[in-house]
Design an enzyme around this catalytic site. Structure first.
Site, PDB file in Angstrom:
ATOM      1  N   ARG A   1      -8.054 -26.294 -37.601  1.00  7.23           N
ATOM      2  CA  ARG A   1      -8.313 -27.607 -38.178  1.00  7.23           C
ATOM      3  C   ARG A   1      -7.619 -27.808 -39.543  1.00  7.23           C
ATOM      4  O   ARG A   1      -7.819 -28.827 -40.206  1.00  7.23           O
ATOM      5  CB  ARG A   1      -9.825 -27.785 -38.336  1.00  7.23           C
ATOM      6  CG  ARG A   1     -10.240 -29.192 -38.676  1.00  7.23           C
ATOM      7  CD  ARG A   1     -11.721 -29.446 -38.594  1.00  7.23           C
ATOM      8  NE  ARG A   1     -11.981 -30.810 -39.005  1.00  7.23           N
ATOM      9  CZ  ARG A   1     -11.742 -31.859 -38.251  1.00  7.23           C
ATOM     10  NH1 ARG A   1     -11.280 -31.708 -37.024  1.00  7.23           N
ATOM     11  NH2 ARG A   1     -11.972 -33.075 -38.698  1.00  7.23           N
TER      12      ARG A   1
ATOM     13  N   SER B   1     -17.836 -36.487 -43.844  1.00 11.73           N
ATOM     14  CA  SER B   1     -16.415 -36.599 -44.152  1.00 11.73           C
ATOM     15  C   SER B   1     -15.586 -36.361 -42.891  1.00 11.73           C
ATOM     16  O   SER B   1     -15.899 -35.488 -42.077  1.00 11.73           O
ATOM     17  CB  SER B   1     -16.027 -35.574 -45.219  1.00 11.73           C
ATOM     18  OG  SER B   1     -14.625 -35.482 -45.349  1.00 11.73           O
ATOM     19  N   HIS B   2     -14.522 -37.116 -42.759  1.00 10.98           N
ATOM     20  CA  HIS B   2     -13.615 -36.919 -41.623  1.00 10.98           C
ATOM     21  C   HIS B   2     -12.891 -35.578 -41.723  1.00 10.98           C
ATOM     22  O   HIS B   2     -12.394 -35.052 -40.723  1.00 10.98           O
ATOM     23  CB  HIS B   2     -12.602 -38.061 -41.566  1.00 10.98           C
ATOM     24  CG  HIS B   2     -12.183 -38.428 -40.170  1.00 10.98           C
ATOM     25  ND1 HIS B   2     -12.251 -37.552 -39.108  1.00 10.98           N
ATOM     26  CD2 HIS B   2     -11.687 -39.592 -39.674  1.00 10.98           C
ATOM     27  CE1 HIS B   2     -11.806 -38.153 -38.015  1.00 10.98           C
ATOM     28  NE2 HIS B   2     -11.469 -39.382 -38.323  1.00 10.98           N
ATOM     29  N   ALA B   3     -12.844 -35.005 -42.918  1.00  6.42           N
ATOM     30  CA  ALA B   3     -12.231 -33.688 -43.069  1.00  6.42           C
ATOM     31  C   ALA B   3     -13.066 -32.614 -42.389  1.00  6.42           C
ATOM     32  O   ALA B   3     -12.538 -31.584 -41.969  1.00  6.42           O
ATOM     33  CB  ALA B   3     -12.067 -33.357 -44.550  1.00  6.42           C
TER      34      ALA B   3
END
Length: 223
Positions: free
Chosen positions: A18, A193-195
């Site tokens: 990721r 969070s999209h992270a």
């Protein structure tokens, strides 16, 4: 710079699948999102009523168990910018004050065993629940996530706005439960969070959350 936190496992950014998504959403497009789904709480509510437990404590346990089962929900960024995963995260939750209609944050340690978790939850509420102000219990650890409740409203959507970079830790919100044909459901929202997580991880979160709520109807919880 070496970073050391008890219960924190550093991620190798060069081998992490990721890594590009994490960097993109932490450095270029700093965004988060909220996703709302409807959960069936029939078994959890029935358990709470039969055993004289607070439904809120049951919901906190199911949320904490779900979060602790998923590495994506336990991410952190150390001061040197290194991503990592906590072994365990604890639950920060809100209590409402009827006298002035404000709320305060409390926190309780996560324990895999429900009865152990619930006893500590009750102790924390009894000790700190009457404390007013935003932070009702001092000493909140860095490895935490948030749960809040809107028990007055059966909502269909919920969005959290923040200034700056979205937090990696999840924020779980749920609303008023309603009954239809003998089943009880409520809206639940995950903000993250999209992270840390994409749609796949958020969908898995709700699937696991639902399963942990249903387990209140199993024999293991009735002992």
């Amino acid at each position: 710079m070496e970073t050391s936190f008890p219960g924190y496992q550093k991620i190798d950014p060069e081998t992490w699948p990721r890594r590009e998504h994490y960097r993109y959403y932490r450095e270029r497009l700093k965004c988060g999102y909220s996703l709302t789904a409807r959960l069936d709480v029939t078994e959890a509510l029935g358990f709470a009523r039969r055993r004289g437990r607070r439904f809120y404590g049951c919901m906190l346990y199911a949320a904490a168990k779900t979060v602790n089962e998923m590495p994506e929900m336990k991410l952190m960024t150390a001061p040197d910018g290194t991503p990592g995963v906590w072994d365990t995260v604890h639950v920060n939750f809100t209590v409402f004050h009827e006298d002035d209609k404000t709320f305060s944050d409390l926190w309780t340690e996560y324990r895999p065993d429900f009865e152990t978790f619930y006893r500590e939850f009750c102790r924390v509420v009894e000790t700190f629940g009457a404390s007013h102000g935003v932070k009702g219990r001092p000493g909140q650890p860095p490895n935490f996530f948030c749960v809040s409740c809107v028990p007055w409203l059966d909502y269909t959507g919920f969005t959290t706005h923040s200034v700056g970079e979205p937090a990696l830790f999840p924020i779980v919100t749920y609303g008023k439960y309603t009954e239809e044909r003998g089943r009880y459901t409520l809206p639940a929202t995950l903000t993250i969070s999209h992270a840390a997580a994409d749609g796949y991880h958020s969908s898995l979160f709700f699937q696991n959350f639902q399963e942990n709520l249903r387990r209140f109807g199993s024999a293991a919880h009735e002992r």
